[in-house]
Design a protein around this motif. Structure first.
Motif, short mmCIF file in Angstrom:
data_model
loop_
_atom_site.label_atom_id
_atom_site.label_comp_id
_atom_site.label_asym_id
_atom_site.label_seq_id
_atom_site.Cartn_x
_atom_site.Cartn_y
_atom_site.Cartn_z
N MET A 1 0.86 -1.18 0.00
CA MET A 1 0.00 0.00 0.00
C MET A 1 0.90 1.23 0.00
SD MET A 1 -3.16 -1.12 2.47
CE MET A 1 -4.11 0.31 2.05
N ALA A 2 0.63 2.11 -0.91
CA ALA A 2 1.51 3.25 -1.14
C ALA A 2 1.70 4.14 0.09
CB ALA A 2 0.98 4.08 -2.30
N GLY A 3 0.69 4.30 0.91
CA GLY A 3 0.82 5.21 2.03
C GLY A 3 0.62 4.57 3.38
N SER A 4 0.80 3.27 3.46
CA SER A 4 0.49 2.60 4.73
C SER A 4 1.47 2.96 5.84
CB SER A 4 0.45 1.09 4.55
OG SER A 4 1.72 0.60 4.18
N ASN A 5 2.70 3.31 5.48
CA ASN A 5 3.68 3.74 6.48
C ASN A 5 4.82 4.50 5.78
OD1 ASN A 5 5.96 1.87 5.82
ND2 ASN A 5 4.42 0.34 6.31
N PRO A 6 5.66 5.20 6.52
CA PRO A 6 6.73 6.00 5.90
C PRO A 6 7.70 5.18 5.03
CG PRO A 6 6.43 6.67 8.17
CD PRO A 6 5.57 5.44 7.97
N LYS A 7 7.98 3.94 5.42
CA LYS A 7 8.88 3.11 4.61
C LYS A 7 8.28 2.81 3.25
CE LYS A 7 11.63 0.84 8.14
NZ LYS A 7 12.10 -0.42 8.68
N ASP A 8 6.99 2.54 3.20
CA ASP A 8 6.34 2.28 1.92
C ASP A 8 6.32 3.53 1.04
OD1 ASP A 8 5.97 -0.34 2.57
OD2 ASP A 8 3.81 -0.17 2.95
N LYS A 9 6.06 4.68 1.64
CA LYS A 9 6.10 5.92 0.87
C LYS A 9 7.49 6.13 0.27
CE LYS A 9 2.52 8.86 2.73
NZ LYS A 9 2.18 10.19 3.20
N GLU A 10 8.51 5.88 1.05
CA GLU A 10 9.89 6.04 0.57
C GLU A 10 10.19 5.04 -0.54
OE1 GLU A 10 13.68 7.61 0.15
OE2 GLU A 10 11.91 8.41 1.15
N PHE A 11 9.71 3.80 -0.41
CA PHE A 11 9.90 2.79 -1.44
C PHE A 11 9.35 3.26 -2.77
CE2 PHE A 11 7.94 -0.63 -3.88
CZ PHE A 11 9.06 -1.37 -4.21
N PHE A 12 8.11 3.73 -2.78
CA PHE A 12 7.50 4.17 -4.03
C PHE A 12 8.21 5.40 -4.60
CE2 PHE A 12 4.04 1.42 -2.66
CZ PHE A 12 3.75 0.78 -3.85
N LYS A 13 8.69 6.25 -3.74
CA LYS A 13 9.46 7.41 -4.21
C LYS A 13 10.76 6.95 -4.88
CE LYS A 13 11.39 11.78 -2.60
NZ LYS A 13 11.60 12.65 -1.45
N LEU A 14 11.47 6.02 -4.27
CA LEU A 14 12.71 5.50 -4.85
C LEU A 14 12.44 4.73 -6.15
CD1 LEU A 14 14.48 4.20 -1.61
CD2 LEU A 14 15.13 6.19 -3.00
N MET A 15 11.35 4.01 -6.21
CA MET A 15 11.03 3.22 -7.40
C MET A 15 10.67 4.07 -8.61
SD MET A 15 11.70 0.11 -6.90
CE MET A 15 10.92 -0.62 -8.34
N GLN A 16 10.37 5.35 -8.41
CA GLN A 16 10.09 6.23 -9.55
C GLN A 16 11.32 6.39 -10.43
OE1 GLN A 16 8.37 9.87 -8.04
NE2 GLN A 16 6.73 8.76 -7.01
N LYS A 17 12.51 6.13 -9.89
CA LYS A 17 13.75 6.26 -10.65
C LYS A 17 14.20 4.94 -11.28
CE LYS A 17 15.17 9.83 -7.44
NZ LYS A 17 16.06 10.15 -6.32
N VAL A 18 13.51 3.86 -10.96
CA VAL A 18 13.90 2.53 -11.43
C VAL A 18 13.11 2.17 -12.68
CG1 VAL A 18 13.94 0.07 -10.85
CG2 VAL A 18 14.52 1.78 -9.11
N ARG A 19 13.79 1.68 -13.70
CA ARG A 19 13.13 1.22 -14.92
C ARG A 19 13.11 -0.30 -14.92
NH1 ARG A 19 10.83 5.18 -14.73
NH2 ARG A 19 11.70 7.15 -15.31
N LEU A 20 11.92 -0.86 -14.77
CA LEU A 20 11.77 -2.30 -14.75
C LEU A 20 11.69 -2.81 -16.19
CD1 LEU A 20 9.13 -2.52 -11.89
CD2 LEU A 20 11.60 -2.89 -11.71
N LYS A 21 12.33 -3.94 -16.47
CA LYS A 21 12.37 -4.47 -17.83
C LYS A 21 11.12 -5.26 -18.21
CE LYS A 21 17.37 -4.68 -17.99
NZ LYS A 21 18.55 -5.55 -18.09
N SER A 22 10.67 -6.14 -17.34
CA SER A 22 9.55 -7.01 -17.72
C SER A 22 8.46 -7.08 -16.65
CB SER A 22 10.06 -8.41 -18.04
OG SER A 22 10.71 -8.96 -16.91
N ALA A 23 8.45 -6.15 -15.75
CA ALA A 23 7.44 -6.13 -14.69
C ALA A 23 6.87 -4.72 -14.56
CB ALA A 23 8.06 -6.55 -13.36
N LYS A 24 5.70 -4.62 -13.99
CA LYS A 24 5.09 -3.33 -13.69
C LYS A 24 4.81 -3.26 -12.21
CE LYS A 24 2.95 -2.69 -18.13
NZ LYS A 24 2.95 -1.43 -18.75
N LEU A 25 5.18 -2.16 -11.62
CA LEU A 25 4.93 -1.94 -10.20
C LEU A 25 3.51 -1.42 -10.03
CD1 LEU A 25 6.18 -1.83 -7.34
CD2 LEU A 25 6.81 0.53 -7.85
N ALA A 26 2.80 -1.97 -9.08
CA ALA A 26 1.43 -1.55 -8.80
C ALA A 26 1.33 -1.05 -7.37
CB ALA A 26 0.46 -2.70 -9.02
#
Length: 65
Positions: free
Chosen positions: A1-26
């Motif tokens: 869950m994107a906003g369930s806790n500060p660590k998850d929020k940070e994860f989604f923020k960091l993942m905005q810079k990652v380009r996945l080759k064959s998967a999609k982040l939801a």
């Protein structure tokens, strides 16, 4: 869950810079909370801020006895 806790929020923020080759982040969250509009729901705001290509919104159900 994107906003369930500060660590998850940070994860989604960091993942905005990652380009996945064959998967999609939801990011996922439940339907809006009772008594507020979708525009007021902090979870929906977190879904948008996650900037994922896929968003899943699930509805909770159950019975109270």
């Amino acid at each position: 869950m994107a906003g369930s806790n500060p660590k998850d929020k940070e994860f989604f923020k960091l993942m905005q810079k990652v380009r996945l080759k064959s998967a999609k982040l939801a990011a996922f969250s439940s339907t809006r909370r009772k008594g507020i509009t979708a525009a007021q729901d902090a979870n929906y705001k977190d879904l948008i801020e996650a900037k994922t290509p896929v968003v899943c919104i699930f509805g909770k159900s159950g019975t109270c006895t």
